[in-house]
Motif scaffolding. Structure first.
Motif, mmCIF file in Angstrom:
data_model
loop_
_atom_site.group_PDB
_atom_site.id
_atom_site.type_symbol
_atom_site.label_atom_id
_atom_site.label_comp_id
_atom_site.label_asym_id
_atom_site.label_seq_id
_atom_site.Cartn_x
_atom_site.Cartn_y
_atom_site.Cartn_z
ATOM 1 N N ILE A 48 55.708 1.133 -41.589
ATOM 2 C CA ILE A 48 54.418 1.815 -41.685
ATOM 3 C C ILE A 48 54.566 3.276 -41.265
ATOM 4 O O ILE A 48 55.549 3.660 -40.623
ATOM 5 C CB ILE A 48 53.344 1.121 -40.819
ATOM 6 C CG1 ILE A 48 53.784 1.040 -39.349
ATOM 7 C CG2 ILE A 48 53.021 -0.252 -41.373
ATOM 8 C CD1 ILE A 48 52.726 0.502 -38.411
ATOM 9 N N SER A 49 53.566 4.088 -41.646
ATOM 10 C CA SER A 49 53.535 5.489 -41.234
ATOM 11 C C SER A 49 52.125 5.835 -40.785
ATOM 12 O O SER A 49 51.165 5.132 -41.139
ATOM 13 C CB SER A 49 53.951 6.398 -42.390
ATOM 14 O OG SER A 49 52.885 6.564 -43.308
ATOM 15 N N PRO A 50 51.956 6.914 -40.009
ATOM 16 C CA PRO A 50 50.611 7.299 -39.564
ATOM 17 C C PRO A 50 49.628 7.515 -40.716
ATOM 18 O O PRO A 50 48.441 7.243 -40.568
ATOM 19 C CB PRO A 50 50.865 8.593 -38.789
ATOM 20 C CG PRO A 50 52.268 8.454 -38.273
ATOM 21 C CD PRO A 50 53.007 7.740 -39.371
ATOM 22 N N ASP A 51 50.112 7.978 -41.876
ATOM 23 C CA ASP A 51 49.204 8.210 -42.999
ATOM 24 C C ASP A 51 48.615 6.909 -43.550
ATOM 25 O O ASP A 51 47.544 6.933 -44.166
ATOM 26 C CB ASP A 51 49.911 8.967 -44.122
ATOM 27 C CG ASP A 51 49.958 10.472 -43.871
ATOM 28 O OD1 ASP A 51 49.319 10.935 -42.902
ATOM 29 O OD2 ASP A 51 50.639 11.180 -44.636
ATOM 30 N N HIS A 52 49.281 5.789 -43.342
ATOM 31 C CA HIS A 52 48.733 4.519 -43.836
ATOM 32 C C HIS A 52 47.414 4.174 -43.137
ATOM 33 O O HIS A 52 46.573 3.502 -43.724
ATOM 34 C CB HIS A 52 49.747 3.393 -43.624
ATOM 35 C CG HIS A 52 50.975 3.526 -44.484
ATOM 36 N ND1 HIS A 52 52.211 3.068 -44.090
ATOM 37 C CD2 HIS A 52 51.143 4.068 -45.721
ATOM 38 C CE1 HIS A 52 53.100 3.320 -45.044
ATOM 39 N NE2 HIS A 52 52.474 3.924 -46.031
ATOM 40 N N ARG A 53 47.246 4.632 -41.899
ATOM 41 C CA ARG A 53 45.982 4.381 -41.195
ATOM 42 C C ARG A 53 44.819 5.084 -41.890
ATOM 43 O O ARG A 53 43.663 4.674 -41.764
ATOM 44 C CB ARG A 53 46.061 4.919 -39.755
ATOM 45 C CG ARG A 53 47.212 4.403 -38.927
ATOM 46 C CD ARG A 53 47.354 5.224 -37.650
ATOM 47 N NE ARG A 53 48.618 4.952 -36.980
ATOM 48 C CZ ARG A 53 49.273 5.823 -36.211
ATOM 49 N NH1 ARG A 53 48.761 7.029 -35.996
ATOM 50 N NH2 ARG A 53 50.422 5.499 -35.650
ATOM 51 N N ARG A 54 45.136 6.134 -42.621
ATOM 52 C CA ARG A 54 44.131 7.031 -43.169
ATOM 53 C C ARG A 54 43.595 6.584 -44.529
ATOM 54 O O ARG A 54 42.836 7.312 -45.168
ATOM 55 C CB ARG A 54 44.723 8.438 -43.262
ATOM 56 C CG ARG A 54 45.233 8.957 -41.922
ATOM 57 C CD ARG A 54 46.022 10.235 -42.065
ATOM 58 N NE ARG A 54 45.187 11.319 -42.594
ATOM 59 C CZ ARG A 54 45.695 12.453 -43.068
ATOM 60 N NH1 ARG A 54 47.013 12.637 -43.104
ATOM 61 N NH2 ARG A 54 44.871 13.394 -43.521
#
Length: 313
Positions: A48-54
Motif C-alpha cells: 500500500i501507499s499513502p495515496d491509496h488512503r486518498r
C-alpha cells in the motif's frame, strides 16, 4: 476530472498475527465508525501507499488498508511460505473481524481485483459493494499476454530488458525461467532478476511513462518482494481453476458493483474486464478512453472517486 482527496494520516495501525509466521501490517484512516471499506493493493506483492488512503472521502469512510503477506511492512519480507490466494482471503476475514464490522466495501485494482473477486465469491454476505479497476483474473491467457507474448509487441525495447536475465534457450517459458532465479541461492542474481521483472511492469502500466513509478519499481527491497511473490502466484495460477473467477461471477449477483477499465491497459487488456461485465451484468461498467492501467490516470481516477462517493451514502 476529480483528483485525490487531501493527504491523511491513519488514526490506527498495527500488525496482525495471521499465523504461519506472518505478521500483516494494517492501518485505518478516515473517520472511525463511518462506512467501512477495505482496500486491496496490486501485485501481488505491491504493498500500500499513502495515496491509496486518498481514494475515499475521509469524512464518510472508515477504510482499512493492509500490506498482503510478504510485502510492504508485513513480515517476513518476500516470504513465499503459506502465501496463496486463499491465505489472503482468510486474512481479509481476520481483518474484518478485528475491525468489528459485519460488511464492508471491497475495493481492488489489478491483482487487487483478482483478490476482491475471490473474497467476494467466497464471502458474498460480507461485501456491501465491489469497486474494481484494471481487471485481472489470473487466467493463463492473461499471464501469457504480459509475460510471454502480446505486450512484448507493443514495448519491444522494454521487453529486451525484461528478457535479458534469461538465457535464450529458456525464454519459451519466461515465468518458469524467472522462478528458477528468483528462488535460487544467488542473492545478486535474485536482485537483478527481481529488478528486471518489476521494472517491466513499472514502465508499462501507464499510458504515458512515469519516471517516479519506474524508480519505485527499481528499488531492491520493493522489487524483490514484488517479483518473487507475483511470480510465485503466477506459476501456481493463483491456486484456482483457470477461468474460475469469471465462471463463478454469478455468485456476485446482488452485490452492487462498479468495473473501471482503461481502454489501453497493456498489463490487463480490456477483454478480461469485458468478460467479467458479461458474466456480471448488474455491475456498472466504465471503459475509460485514453487510459492505461494505473489507478491514478485521470479518467480512471475520476471514475473510481465517483464510485466510492456514490457508495458512501
Amino acid at each position: 476530472m476529480r483528483t485525490l482527496y487531501p493527504q491523511i494520516e491513519p488514526f490506527a495501525s498495527g500488525h496482525l498475527d495471521v499465523g504461519d509466521g506472518h505478521q500483516v501490517y494494517w492501518e485505518r484512516s478516515g473517520t472511525r465508525g463511518a462506512k467501512p471499506a477495505v482496500f486491496l493493493h496490486g501485485g501481488p506483492g505491491g504493498g500500500i501507499s499513502p495515496d491509496h488512503r486518498r481514494l475515499f472521502d475521509p469524512a464518510r469512510y472508515d477504510v482499512l488498508l493492509f500490506d498482503q503477506r510478504g510485502c510492504g511492512r508485513s513480515t517476513p519480507h518476500a516470504d513465499l511460505n503459506a502465501n496463496t490466494t486463499w491465505h489472503l482471503v482468510a486474512d481479509i476475514e481476520r481483518l474484518r473481524v478485528m475491525m468489528g464490522v459485519e460488511q464492508w466495501q471491497v475495493f481492488g485494482g489489478s491483482w487487487g481485483s483478482t483478490l476482491a473477486l475471490a473474497y467476494a465469491q467466497r464471502h458474498a454476505e460480507r461485501v456491501s459493494e465491489l469497486v474494481l479497476r484494471g481487471i485481472f483474473t489470473i487466467r493463463k491467457s492473461e499471464i501469457d499476454w504480459y509475460y510471454q507474448h502480446g505486450a512484448s509487441r507493443i514495448y519491444p525495447d522494454k521487453w529486451e530488458r525484461f528478457v535479458a536475465p534469461i538465457p535464450e534457450s529458456e525464454r519459451g517459458n519466461m515465468v518458469a525461467a524467472y522462478r528458477t532465479i528468483l528462488t535460487g541461492e544467488d542473492r545478486a542474481a535474485r536482485i537483478a532478476a527481481a529488478r528486471a521483472w518489476s521494472v517491466w511492469e513499472g514502465e508499462t502500466i501507464r499510458l504515458l511513462p512515469d519516471p517516479d513509478l519506474s524508480a519505485t519499481h527499481d528499488e531492491d527491497d520493493f522489487a524483490l518482494a514484488f517479483a518473487r511473490i507475483e511470480n510465485h502466484y503466477f506459476v501456481h495460477g493463483g491456486w484456482m481453476e483457470d477461468g474460475q473467477l469469471i465462471r463463478d461471477a454469478g455468485k456476485l449477483n446482488g452485490i452492487p458493483g462498479v468495473i473501471v477499465q482503461g481502454r489501453y491497459d497493456m498489463a490487463c487488456p480490456a477483454e478480461t474486464a469485458w468478460a467479467l461485465h458479461r458474466a456480471w451484468p448488474n455491475a456498472r461498467f466504465e471503459m475509460i478512453e485514453g487510459a492505461g492501467h494505473a489507478y491514478n490516470e485521470p479518467g480512471i481516477l475520476d471514475a473510481l472517486l465517483r464510485a466510492t462517493d456514490g457508495f458512501a451514502g
